[in-house]
Design a protein around this motif. Structure first.
Motif, PDB file in Angstrom:
ATOM      1  N   SER A  68     -14.137  75.165-107.407  1.00  0.00           N
ATOM      2  CA  SER A  68     -13.773  74.615-108.717  1.00  0.00           C
ATOM      3  C   SER A  68     -13.071  73.262-108.597  1.00  0.00           C
ATOM      4  O   SER A  68     -12.930  72.543-109.585  1.00  0.00           O
ATOM      5  N   ASP A  69     -12.648  72.908-107.399  1.00  0.00           N
ATOM      6  CA  ASP A  69     -11.948  71.645-107.159  1.00  0.00           C
ATOM      7  C   ASP A  69     -12.910  70.523-106.767  1.00  0.00           C
ATOM      8  O   ASP A  69     -12.465  69.402-106.482  1.00  0.00           O
ATOM      9  N   LEU A  70     -14.197  70.807-106.757  1.00  0.00           N
ATOM     10  CA  LEU A  70     -15.173  69.839-106.248  1.00  0.00           C
ATOM     11  C   LEU A  70     -15.163  68.543-107.065  1.00  0.00           C
ATOM     12  O   LEU A  70     -15.266  67.444-106.501  1.00  0.00           O
ATOM     13  N   GLY A  71     -15.026  68.654-108.388  1.00  0.00           N
ATOM     14  CA  GLY A  71     -15.019  67.455-109.222  1.00  0.00           C
ATOM     15  C   GLY A  71     -13.878  66.514-108.869  1.00  0.00           C
ATOM     16  O   GLY A  71     -14.060  65.288-108.799  1.00  0.00           O
ATOM     17  N   ARG A  72     -12.696  67.076-108.614  1.00  0.00           N
ATOM     18  CA  ARG A  72     -11.546  66.249-108.232  1.00  0.00           C
ATOM     19  C   ARG A  72     -11.791  65.554-106.903  1.00  0.00           C
ATOM     20  O   ARG A  72     -11.465  64.370-106.729  1.00  0.00           O
ATOM     21  N   VAL A  73     -12.393  66.285-105.964  1.00  0.00           N
ATOM     22  CA  VAL A  73     -12.668  65.706-104.651  1.00  0.00           C
ATOM     23  C   VAL A  73     -13.687  64.572-104.771  1.00  0.00           C
ATOM     24  O   VAL A  73     -13.551  63.523-104.130  1.00  0.00           O
ATOM     25  N   PHE A  74     -14.704  64.758-105.610  1.00  0.00           N
ATOM     26  CA  PHE A  74     -15.697  63.703-105.830  1.00  0.00           C
ATOM     27  C   PHE A  74     -15.033  62.451-106.388  1.00  0.00           C
ATOM     28  O   PHE A  74     -15.286  61.331-105.918  1.00  0.00           O
ATOM     29  N   LEU A  75     -14.200  62.622-107.407  1.00  0.00           N
ATOM     30  CA  LEU A  75     -13.547  61.469-108.036  1.00  0.00           C
ATOM     31  C   LEU A  75     -12.628  60.769-107.038  1.00  0.00           C
ATOM     32  O   LEU A  75     -12.601  59.529-106.963  1.00  0.00           O
TER      33      LEU A  75
END
Length: 256
Positions: A68-75
Motif C-alpha cells: 500500500s506504500d508503493l505510491g509514496r515510494v514512486f513519488l
C-alpha cells in the motif's frame, strides 16, 4: 532513473534483481537502496544489509508499510531523480539516445525492405564472450539484454550468470528484456559514461505474426531493433557481443 539521468557522459544506473552478495563482492561504484517492510521484518536480510553498511558501502534505507506504500515510494523516486538531474547538471526530462535507437531500427528496416534480408550479425566466440564478461571490473558494468520471451527460467539463468560475472572481478551487472529496456537503461547505455559492456541474447519462438500494413513480421521487427541497438553501441566504441539461444531451452545457453 537511467533514462532520466543517463546522458552527456554521466548518470545513475539502477541495478535490479541482482542476487545479494557479501560485502567483498562489490566494488566502490555501488549505492544500496533498502526498502524494508516494517510490518513483515526479515531479520536475516536486515543483518546482511547491515553488513554492507558496516563494510563501508553507502546505504539508503527507506522504511515502507508494504504494497500500500508503493505510491509514496514512486513519488519519492520521481522527486529524487529530478533532484539528481539538477545535481548532475543535465535535463532529466529529455531522452536523446532513445530516439537514436529508433532511428537505427528504421535504418535496418529500410534495408530489409530494399533487399529482403536483415544484416547478418555473427555470434561471438567463446573467447570473446569470456573476455567481455569476465574481464569487466569497476567502474565497468555488464548489461545482459535478452530479446527473448520472458520466463522464470531465463530470469534464474541470467541471475546465475550475473553472480558469475560479479564473482570474477566485482563488476556490476544488469539484465533486461528487449526491446522494452531501450526506453529505460537503453538511454544510459548510449548516453551515460563509457563504462558499459554489452551482451545481446537472441531467441525466436516457434510462432510469428505478420504486422498489418507492413512488409515484415514481429520477429523481423524484433531482430531489426536488436541489430540497430547493437550497431549503435559498436559505433559508439562500446564492447558489444551477440549470442543466439537456439532450441527450446534458451536458459541452458546462458551458463559460463
Amino acid at each position: 532513473m537511467a533514462e532520466s539521468t543517463g546522458k552527456h557522459g554521466t548518470g545513475i544506473l539502477p541495478v535490479a534483481e541482482e542476487p545479494l552478495g557479501d560485502p567483498d563482492a562489490y566494488g566502490e561504484d555501488r549505492v544500496f537502496a533498502y526498502l524494508p517492510d516494517v510490518g513483515a521484518a526479515d531479520a536475516e536480510l536486515d543483518a546482511r544489509v547491515r553488513r554492507l553498511a558496516d563494510a563501508g558501502h553507502p546505504l539508503i534505507t527507506i522504511p515502507t508499510t508494504g504494497p500500500s506504500d508503493l505510491g509514496r515510494v514512486f513519488l519519492l523516486a520521481e522527486l529524487a531523480v529530478a533532484v539528481a538531474g539538477w545535481g548532475l547538471e543535465i535535463n532529466p526530462f529529455d531522452q536523446p539516445n532513445v530516439q537514436q535507437a529508433k532511428d537505427a531500427t528504421k535504418r535496418v528496416l529500410a534495408e530489409y525492405e530494399a533487399r529482403g534480408t536483415l544484416p547478418e550479425i555473427p555470434d561471438a566466440s567463446e573467447l570473446a564472450l569470456r573476455s567481455l564478461l569476465l574481464e569487466a571490473a569497476p567502474p565497468e558494468y555488464v548489461a545482459i539484454m535478452a530479446y527473448a520471451k520472458p520466463s522464470d527460467e531465463l530470469d534464474a539463468a541470467a541471475a546465475e550468470l550475473r553472480v558469475a560475472i560479479r564473482g570474477a572481478r566485482r563488476a556490476t551487472t544488469t539484465f533486461g528484456y528487449g526491446p522494452r529496456f531501450l526506453h529505460s537503461t537503453g538511454q544510459f547505455h548510449k548516453g551515460g559514461p563509457r563504462t558499459g559492456r554489452f551482451l545481446q541474447l537472441i531467441h525466436d519462438g516457434p510462432a510469428d505474426v505478420a504486422i498489418p500494413q507492413a512488409s515484415y513480421t514481429f520477429t523481423t521487427l524484433k531482430h531489426a531493433q536488436a541489430i540497430g541497438d547493437l550497431q549503435t553501441l559498436r559505433e559508439l566504441g562500446l564492447p558489444a557481443e551477440r549470442l543466439t539461444l537456439a532450441g527450446d531451452d534458451p536458459p541452458a545457453r546462458c551458463a559460463l
